[in-house]
Design a protein around this motif. Structure first.
Motif, PDB file in Angstrom:
ATOM      1  N   ASP A 290     -21.747  30.659 110.175  1.00  0.00           N
ATOM      2  CA  ASP A 290     -22.423  30.322 111.422  1.00  0.00           C
ATOM      3  C   ASP A 290     -22.761  28.844 111.356  1.00  0.00           C
ATOM      4  N   LYS A 292     -23.928  26.848 113.566  1.00  0.00           N
ATOM      5  CA  LYS A 292     -25.043  26.346 114.380  1.00  0.00           C
ATOM      6  C   LYS A 292     -26.258  26.105 113.493  1.00  0.00           C
ATOM      7  N   GLY A 293     -26.807  24.921 113.619  1.00  0.00           N
ATOM      8  CA  GLY A 293     -28.042  24.622 112.914  1.00  0.00           C
ATOM      9  C   GLY A 293     -27.910  24.506 111.417  1.00  0.00           C
ATOM     10  N   GLN A 338     -14.681  23.348 117.036  1.00  0.00           N
ATOM     11  CA  GLN A 338     -15.507  23.908 115.968  1.00  0.00           C
ATOM     12  C   GLN A 338     -14.709  24.982 115.231  1.00  0.00           C
ATOM     13  N   GLU A 340     -14.992  27.828 112.212  1.00  0.00           N
ATOM     14  CA  GLU A 340     -15.936  28.573 111.383  1.00  0.00           C
ATOM     15  C   GLU A 340     -15.218  29.612 110.539  1.00  0.00           C
ATOM     16  N   ASP A 350     -14.126  27.611 118.187  1.00  0.00           N
ATOM     17  CA  ASP A 350     -15.023  27.496 119.342  1.00  0.00           C
ATOM     18  C   ASP A 350     -15.694  28.821 119.700  1.00  0.00           C
ATOM     19  N   ARG A 351     -15.924  29.647 118.671  1.00  0.00           N
ATOM     20  CA  ARG A 351     -16.578  30.942 118.843  1.00  0.00           C
ATOM     21  C   ARG A 351     -15.834  31.855 119.819  1.00  0.00           C
TER      22      ARG A 351
END
Length: 397
Positions: A290, A292-293, A338, A340, A350-351
């Motif tokens: 993940d 994000k953050g 992105q 992941e 990109d999810r």
């Protein structure tokens, strides 16, 4: 200042416009303050000189200077700028800004004091524009430059003008795109050469010494840029080299922080910081489940080398083909998207898109139940349905 102008004109005269990187057309050159970050050797200096030669008239309105010039040992950038503007200067191009002490503060002052002047600066991929004394982040429009895409390599080597295709275009229309490209050239014919020695533009200078040159670049990043820009104690550089070698020998690397910290004898937080620094330096790519953050102290799920050429430089020709495929895909896709790590499939883009990488005989068995999933396969010229040629993702920039 005359010596600076003389060196600039000599460099400009030697700059070729035969091949221009795609980022040239992505930068909004009308902005007053532009910053371009990138690893050593990706072509930042050439980009600046090409832009000047292609778009700006001669006659003293533009000036290029590298801030590692010995002239700055006894002269200040602000004094050079003042003289340049008084003589009618309008466009100032500053290369290697991280080599100049207090560069951020002086550029901020120049930006504020000379509103008629446009400034473009380049620096290391480790360049930090946000700091307490001179926050340029509200003033500078920043871009990141990486090495050649497969498309750019083909255009440079073969003298072609192959276009860019977006990720969405490729997954939606890959069969037609592959047909267009195959009518112009055979993409698989040159793919292996790109994986081995096509990422850094300096491959043209001497292909026999190319991987030796990469090793020199790595050493300069670790021994000079990390201590200078990330305040790494020079005594710990050997630990970072050891860490990079461990990663290179087993990519994709799934770090066990406890065992790794014991092996190279540094504590956990320092180790994870070093993993973060290696990615910032564009030597590795850290994947997270993940993204994000994420923080500097978060352990990555998987680590790859930043590009396939590094893999050949470290492995002495014994690179694993599966690792090369995955490294190539991440490197090309991550520039604008992105990427992941996921449990099912290899990557999540990109999810939205699940990607499984493999050879030409790979089946959809592992991902057939996943929506928006695609097989990205090596050694095929054309795909069909949700099977897409790996080489085609080299056309994203």
């Amino acid at each position: 200042m005359d010596t600076i102008i003389e060196k600039f004109n000599r460099k400009l005269n030697a700059t070729s416009l035969k091949f221009v990187r795609s980022i040239m057309h992505e930068i909004d050159w009308s902005e007053r303050l532009i910053g371009i970050r990138g690893a050593r050797g990706v072509g930042k200096t050439t980009l600046l000189l090409q832009y000047i030669k292609k778009n700006l008239p001669l006659g003293g309105i533009s000036l290029y200077v590298s801030l590692d010039n010995i002239w700055f040992a006894e002269n200040k950038l602000t004094d050079l700028t003042d003289e340049f503007v008084k003589k009618g200067g309008q466009f100032l191009f500053l290369d290697e800004v991280h080599k100049y002490p207090n560069w951020a503060q002086e550029i901020k002052n120049i930006y504020d004091d000379y509103p008629e002047l446009k400034i473009v600066f380049t620096g290391s991929s480790l360049l930090e524009i946000l700091n307490a004394r001179a926050d340029l982040s509200r003033r500078a429009i920043m871009y990141t430059m990486q090495g050649l895409s497969y498309r750019e390599f083909l255009n440079l080597e073969l003298g072609l003008e192959l276009p860019i295709y977006s990720f969405q275009e490729i997954v939606s229309n890959h069969m037609e795109i592959a047909q267009k490209i195959n009518r112009q050239m055979k993409p698989l014919q040159h793919f292996e050469a790109y994986l081995k020695l096509g990422y850094y533009p300096f491959f043209q200078e001497n292909k026999q010494l190319y991987h030796q040159r990469i090793e020199e670049v790595i050493n300069l990043i670790l021994e000079i840029e990390l201590p200078l820009l990330r305040k790494v104690d020079i005594g710990y550089v050997i630990k970072i080299k050891q860490l990079l070698q461990i990663i290179a020998e087993s990519v994709p690397f799934m770090p066990n922080v406890k065992k790794l910290s014991e092996r190279i004898e540094i504590n956990r937080n320092t180790l994870v910081s070093y993993l973060f620094f290696l990615q910032e330096a564009h030597l590795t790519k850290n994947l997270y489940k993940d993204a994000k953050g994420i923080t500097q102290l978060q352990k990555p799920s998987k680590i790859y080398l930043e590009n396939t050429n590094l893999q050949f430089a470290f492995s002495n020709g014994n690179s694993n083909v599966g690792n090369l495929r995955e490294t190539f895909f991440i490197n090309q896709a991550n520039y604008k998207h992105q990427v992941e790590y996921v449990d099912e499939g290899d990557f999540l883009i990109d999810r939205k898109y699940t990607i499984e990488i493999g050879g030409s005989n790979k089946t959809t068995k592992q991902i057939k139940h996943i929506k928006n999933s695609f097989l990205v396969l090596d050694n095929i010229e054309y795909g069909n349905s949700n099977k897409i040629p790996l080489w085609l993702f080299g056309f994203l920039y």
